[in-house]
Scaffold this active site. Sequence first.
Site, PDB file in Angstrom:
ATOM      1  N   CYS A 155       0.814  -1.221   0.000  1.00 28.97           N
ATOM      2  CA  CYS A 155       0.000   0.000   0.000  1.00 28.97           C
ATOM      3  C   CYS A 155       0.846   1.269   0.000  1.00 28.97           C
ATOM      4  CB  CYS A 155      -0.972  -0.012   1.180  1.00 28.97           C
ATOM      5  SG  CYS A 155      -0.272  -0.580   2.731  1.00 28.97           S
ATOM      6  N   HIS A 248      -1.984   6.595   3.855  1.00 33.50           N
ATOM      7  CA  HIS A 248      -0.537   6.535   4.029  1.00 33.50           C
ATOM      8  C   HIS A 248       0.052   7.805   3.432  1.00 33.50           C
ATOM      9  CE1 HIS A 248      -1.042   2.621   5.517  1.00 33.50           C
ATOM     10  NE2 HIS A 248      -0.457   1.887   4.606  1.00 33.50           N
TER      11      HIS A 248
END
Lengths: 357, 357, 357, 357
Positions: A155, A248
Amino acid sequence: MSEPNGSRIPVAVLGATGAVGQTFIRLLAAHPWFRVAEVAASERSAGKPYREAAHWLEGQLPDDVGSLTVQPCDPGLVQSRIVFSALDSTVAGDLEPAFAKAGAMVLSNAKNHRMAEDVPLVIPEVNAAHLGLLAQQRRSRGWADGGGIVTNANCAATVAAMALAPLHDAFGVTRVFVVTMQAVSGAGYPGVASLDALGNVIPYIADEEPKIERELNKMLGRFDGRGIVLAPFVVSAQANRVAVEHGHLTCLSVELERPAPIERLAEALSAWSGDPVVCGLPSSPDRPLVVATRPDRPQSRRDVNAGRGMTVTVGRLRPDPLFHVKYVALGHNTIRGAAGGSILNAEVLVRQGVIGA
Amino acid sequence: MSEPNGSRIPVAVLGATGAVGQTFIRLLAAHPWFRVAEVAASERSAGKPYREAAHWLEGQLPDDVGSLTVQPCDPGLVQSRIVFSALDSTVAGDLEPAFAKAGAMVLSNAKNHRMAEDVPLVIPEVNAAHLGLLAQQRRSRGWADGGGIVTNANCAATVAAMALAPLHDAFGVTRVFVVTMQAVSGAGYPGVASLDALGNVIPYIADEEPKIERELNKMLGRFDGRGIVLAPFVVSAQANRVAVEHGHLTCLSVELERPAPIERLAEALSAWSGDPVVCGLPSSPDRPLVVATRPDRPQSRRDVNAGRGMTVTVGRLRPDPLFHVKYVALGHNTIRGAAGGSILNAEVLVRQGVIGA
Amino acid sequence: MSEPNGSRIPVAVLGATGAVGQTFIRLLAAHPWFRVAEVAASERSAGKPYREAAHWLEGQLPDDVGSLTVQPCDPGLVQSRIVFSALDSTVAGDLEPAFAKAGAMVLSNAKNHRMAEDVPLVIPEVNAAHLGLLAQQRRSRGWADGGGIVTNANCAATVAAMALAPLHDAFGVTRVFVVTMQAVSGAGYPGVASLDALGNVIPYIADEEPKIERELNKMLGRFDGRGIVLAPFVVSAQANRVAVEHGHLTCLSVELERPAPIERLAEALSAWSGDPVVCGLPSSPDRPLVVATRPDRPQSRRDVNAGRGMTVTVGRLRPDPLFHVKYVALGHNTIRGAAGGSILNAEVLVRQGVIGA
Amino acid sequence: MSEPNGSRIPVAVLGATGAVGQTFIRLLAAHPWFRVAEVAASERSAGKPYREAAHWLEGQLPDDVGSLTVQPCDPGLVQSRIVFSALDSTVAGDLEPAFAKAGAMVLSNAKNHRMAEDVPLVIPEVNAAHLGLLAQQRRSRGWADGGGIVTNANCAATVAAMALAPLHDAFGVTRVFVVTMQAVSGAGYPGVASLDALGNVIPYIADEEPKIERELNKMLGRFDGRGIVLAPFVVSAQANRVAVEHGHLTCLSVELERPAPIERLAEALSAWSGDPVVCGLPSSPDRPLVVATRPDRPQSRRDVNAGRGMTVTVGRLRPDPLFHVKYVALGHNTIRGAAGGSILNAEVLVRQGVIGA
């Protein structure tokens, strides 16, 4: 083109009870092409109604999926030819090839097969051409027609790859420092203990930094008809866990082969729309990359849902005293960086006629 | 040596009602050498009992300080010869020199004078020798005996400086990437709005990165008897605000002039105790630097109070694919990075007989 | 009195690797009377050095305990006559009586035996007299001299009990509404998932409300020489989990038999020091109860460590439109509400000569 | 009925730059009936483009509003006949009546006029009939046709009112304990300092409890053609601030005039759809009240957006040892409890032909 115009294609979700599995189900609930027909999970859950097997985490569990009976992850039992895998890496290594061998196209989130030479590691805006590996994968592995494995990246690597792709295309990336601040949802559920997360930063995520350091080279590499020629830049990654739900955020410092003024770099990022194959696909955002204009953006909580979680937001482009540019990129880890990325990959394969005919 | 052995030296705290001012008062409450005799703040607070003027944030307000009357920040009124300044940079530019001119030794936390050529920017374990600038400062400015300004660094720069000093001493630092994850207390009170902080990362702190990039060169520079020869390395900084109460965590990637195996670097960090002038001082921790042994440490909330907030904890030393070593450092921003650092500087000056006779 | 004046009494900690077990070890590290001689835990940990078996959560693991070998929870192997139990309720039901039968005094945090008629449920400031049940307990169960079980209450019930005790003594409590906001550490480690805790309130803690509703009646009841006469008031509890590290905050609305003006109630709370048996004990705080003066206190993070975690802070006393008074009480759930409470109970027993001769 | 079927009705937002003002603009961006034609704020903002005057907090600032010039809050300058007021209580007292006098219908969020005898305090599902007060308001105040003030309640009172209304209708509420856990967005922006919110509970919100205690009686009261007959129950409220972004969660204990089994109470809550006047309005949710089935719901972060923030979710219905039932209710404080509530009120008035013809 072969977009489905009638009934929706039945798909299966493996590892359906976990956090990424649930994100698949949430994103597929109103999908115009796909319909969740089967859910599979570990033996512990098999046989139960999905509603009971899953501790549902976010939003509303779609009623029709809730009443499905959870199956075991057995390639002999699952009927769907499109299989979204949210399997844990402890089992994905064996199970995903078994499904592929049985003729299913496996869209995988696990780390196990990402770096295999004949497995495409794909963000379609960045490297849809890598899907060309599938023919070779089938040949070398002797898998039935329609069987295959397409992976999406870690990710955090996904966010960085999208933020780097336009610069690499236009100016050639040679060196990259990346420091990540990653949301707790990246660790699944229950995942990070609240006693670890609250008011804290944990400067360590097991096995994360090597993934970021090597997956970027593959994704930004070139498919030469036979294999992937790795992009030749070097990456140094440091990964941190922060008290954020989703998103993120990465700080990047980038050295370029052909440096250019910051304005030109910003233009390259703004203008980028990636491989046209994604144009108009159901999960494709209006723009894969947005350059924030305010100096204090992107922010994790405020920008994570840009493009329904499929857009990466970059910002703070400024000269780097050591390399050429430093900037910030943010993406949704369980949507763009996991389930949404897999679904977009599947949509490309449908459009290309590889699956779903 | 001239440590006070009888009554405690009266000191003043400027900007006493703010977050750093309160930290001064908290740390000085049980100080063996110093006694808070005067508190000064803006006109708005002047004349009130400190107890009423300050919105006390942490722990117990010491009774004796609570009953002091807040004075205006007027060098003609404040009697103490040792003055801890937590003044805001909007007023410190003029006020701190005014106090110095009037004969006070000002221990400053403001950014205004840090980079002035004749002002020492001091973490005593790192560069106590820079205090030699004071003689020259007094001469060039025509200040009375005992008057002067000693500054401590930006809170994030302080953490990085302590983590870099041992490597710079032993191996020569040439290039540094630093990405910070900084606590909200670094912005004072009320400071960061909770709507900005909760579940979020803000990848921007106004004016922070330039401070980190230039202050490190001065602190790790060398005093040649007349001025500071800046350390010749280049720093690239990215600063982020995270939902942490106290503690600035920094990710460092460092290039060395004389590279060495990670074990040797770890030894250099572990063995470092800094300039012996701090040995046994009241605010001096047992060890200024500790190398964490667990792979997931230091963590902001769990390690911030090491050495009562005066120890910097480093960890995760590992080879860097681009430079030579990457690692993590954490320190307490309002103690080591602000009030505690100033107090330690004052203790050194007392020990050296510069003040407090 | 029989306080140990020479060497410290060896004690064992059962369930030593968990969150409460670790709190025992942390609090006992510098205890003047007790020394952790043995640590016991589940089979999975047995045989390992404690340092390896425990994922240490807070502060520094004491070196001497770190090198102890973890034992199984076997009454035949553990030598210590004072046994602090942080056992999970799934095993405490059988194991704690087994230790008591073997002659150990078990200071228990588990829920299993709290409501047994012959088991004292003790906060010594509130009801040290209930320890008189021990004689009868030994008789009825046929346990060896020195063997017994003393429990402390549910962590939230403990906070409420201390806040109610002075009012019940002076004015007679008849009805109590209590709504709690409980810290995540109350659920142990890993306990509450960060995805559940971050930016959230969970209005449910399994089995918590019945504990609060019945334990208060026992603790505030009266020992009549043979058993506990339950306090006759009725309690309605609602328990919530909030994103706080340590500290259970409770909102109380109380009806009194003999109402009095708020000032009188505040005086009763301020003046309360509880049973004098605790006076000067090592874990006894200066004041078991403090009435905060600021209108916005107590606050979880800011007041939890009052009296080193052994003081309960109350505040916001005001008339209640329905009952007589509403107010707020806060206490440290893993110190006063768990390990610290057990240790204080043990100290009382030592002082009374019941154990530790 | 007179729903606008052609062009959208121009409306003004007063206090447009603050947190509630922004929520108005966000919710009105795609409103089918209303169009933000004017934005007004304090002198400090007046004259600037809205885009520059507002520190935009959440989601995307709509382009067309961004380019509006901020006006001063002057009834002589604002043209719109529908005015949404997010004014602070320090100025709303005078300004809102001035706008009403000038012929505007003011939909107010401020506390100033809520309890005035001739001002409706409205949640339309609960008490749309109270809008009948408007005629009398206009008469008694001598306001022009179309001028008036309709207020919505305190955000926490709104949540409680919706959760209580069905029980009050069916069983008669006589006494209510309510303890709230309120999100930081309820305090506006910058509002609660992060140093106050992180890892903390603040058991105090200035002036909040009296609002909850008195507004419920008015909202659940009856319009008798001339005025509001207050509902005769007594409320005791305790208000707490928690580290949650949006969503006020309330714990309720309720005494009923005509008690019934929990199942009947749950049915009454489930079946409730409120006054049919809201049926099908643009801001009206499918169901104003939802009863959660899982035992640990509603949760602040997970359920706050039910019905796009307009649905209140209740759960945990269970018998109360003191009163008759205890349960939990959660609602979105800046949508249902503020801007969304005002917009729904305006929609009712449009449907009733009171405004917008």
